[in-house]
Design an enzyme around this catalytic site. Structure first.
Site, mmCIF file in Angstrom:
data_model
loop_
_atom_site.group_PDB
_atom_site.id
_atom_site.type_symbol
_atom_site.label_atom_id
_atom_site.label_comp_id
_atom_site.label_asym_id
_atom_site.label_seq_id
_atom_site.Cartn_x
_atom_site.Cartn_y
_atom_site.Cartn_z
ATOM 1 C CB SER A 84 -13.374 37.426 57.058
ATOM 2 O OG SER A 84 -12.844 37.127 55.826
ATOM 3 C CG LEU A 142 -0.455 43.589 46.140
ATOM 4 C CD1 LEU A 142 -1.101 42.336 45.281
ATOM 5 C CD2 LEU A 142 0.186 44.402 44.982
ATOM 6 C CD GLU A 177 -2.875 49.770 58.090
ATOM 7 O OE1 GLU A 177 -1.828 48.961 57.856
ATOM 8 O OE2 GLU A 177 -3.806 50.036 57.480
ATOM 9 C CG ASP A 189 -0.937 51.336 51.326
ATOM 10 O OD1 ASP A 189 -0.279 51.931 50.649
ATOM 11 O OD2 ASP A 189 -0.587 50.732 52.460
#
Length: 402
Positions: A84, A142, A177, A189
């Site tokens: 990342s 979010l 998940e 989501d």
């Protein structure tokens, strides 16, 4: 800079070509070769329908312009490397044939979990190098995690020529998940990240994954939908989400239905009477789920009728249900709603898993700056850090950039 200018700057449409090139260049610097492509998947904000997805119910999210972007290339040696650009951590290296739930508990579990989910579903996915960068706020409710999952799933689907549809990719991302990361989330989501379209909200039936793109462009009606990130970090892996899911499942079992989606709104009073000995928390959870499913239908009807302003009170009603019945709000989220309504907003509610995160506020466009100022002033008076406020611009779902 004015409140309106700050809001606009936070949500300005991204220069996707520039971002794709930057992430690709980061990939080259890390791995010493070119990526085979660059993909993006958005965060989302949910307009209405909260905690209904794992009850086979109805939800209505929209994609944000904020995205997770991934540069990816295949490997032939069964090694998965992920990195990342947003974190001060080295490349995480794992073997795909050794991926098991719990083997990695860092952020890398999200993309690694997708590889695990694809492989356990029988898809021939080998190794890969991934370099990711995201503008989706983390811990804000979010769906930054779903963006990471879906962008990984889409990239691997393309690179390994798996031929999977968007809904199937979303299901596999959800499995990642649930099983690999350990969060018992529903599928909303991931479906939002995979399937939303620009200028629309996604009306999703989480039972059969049928969907409808509902035109929703608040600016066309002189309105603004604001996202207010309270900056209170939420963590859904701490058991609170699982406890509410278990309570909903207990309510469904006692009512003799497979999921609470099957309890008609008109029959709710009688259903609650039958739950009198189930525990007060089960009664509250059932009431929220059945009424929030009904609120999704109300919002659909209002948007179809072109009465966007009337959506506001439905949002506020939904917040009170989340705060009082499901009890997943917090002082900061309640303060957003109270101060926004006091400033003249049409409606407001917390969004996402709760216990922090964000709220949405529907307001007249010419009152958006005033509303944002009122929320900031209320936070300052209460001694809270300044919230981040930006307009929710209904945006496109996951896509290949290059």
């Amino acid at each position: 800079m004015s409140a309106a200018a700050r809001a606009g700057a936070a949500a300005a449409p991204e220069d996707e070509t520039r971002r794709a090139e930057a992430v690709a260049e980061g990939f080259r610097a890390l791995y010493g070769r070119d990526p085979e492509g660059v993909w993006a998947a958005p965060g989302r904000v949910n307009l209405i329908g909260e905690y209904t997805d794992f009850n086979d119910g109805f939800v209505m999210p929209l994609a944000l312009p904020h995205t997770a972007v991934a540069a990816v290339a295949r490997r032939e040696d069964g090694v998965l490397r992920v990195h990342s650009a947003d974190l001060p951590s080295p490349v995480t290296e794992l073997r795909v044939d050794e991926l098991t739930p719990g083997c990695d508990t860092s952020w890398a579990a999200y993309p690694a979990g997708v590889v695990y989910a694809l492989r356990t579903a029988g898809h021939a996915v080998g190794g890969a190098d991934l370099h990711l960068a995201s503008t989706v706020p983390t811990g804000a409710g979010l769906s930054s995690s779903a963006a990471l999952e879906v962008v990984t799933a889409l990239a691997l689907n393309d690179l390994y020529d798996l031929g999977l549809g968007r809904a199937e990719l979303a299901r596999l991302a959800q499995r990642a998940e649930n099983e690999f990361v350990g969060v018992p989330c529903g599928v909303m989501d991931q479906m939002a990240a995979a399937c939303c379209t620009e200028g629309h909200a996604l009306h999703l039936d989480t039972r059969d994954l049928s969907l409808r793109q509902v035109p929703f462009a608040p600016a066309d009606d002189g309105l603004a939908l604001l996202v207010v990130d309270t900056r209170v970090q939420h963590a859904l892996g701490d058991g609170a989400y699982a406890e509410r899911r278990a309570g909903c499942e207990e309510g469904a079992r006692r009512l003799g239905v497979s999921h609470l989606r099957d309890v008609p709104h008109a029959e709710l009073p009688a259903a609650l009477e039958r739950l009198a000995d189930a525990g007060e928390h089960v009664v509250r959870y059932v009431r929220h789920i059945v009424t929030d499913n009904h609120r999704v239908g109300e919002v659909i009807d209002l948007l179809d009728a072109g009465d966007v302003r009337a959506v506001g009170p439905v949002l506020t009603e939904g917040h009170h249900s989340l705060s009082d019945d499901l009890r997943v709000s917090c002082a900061e989220l309640d303060l957003v709603v109270e101060s926004a309504l006091a400033a003249g907003a049409l409606g407001a509610r917390m969004t996402g898993g709760g216990f922090g995160g964000s709220a949405v506020v529907l307001t007249e466009a010419d009152a958006a700056e005033r509303t944002g100022d009122a929320i900031r002033a209320a936070f300052a008076a209460a001694g809270h850090p300044e919230p981040r406020i930006f307009p929710a611009l209904p945006s496109a779902g996951a896509r290949r950039l290059s």
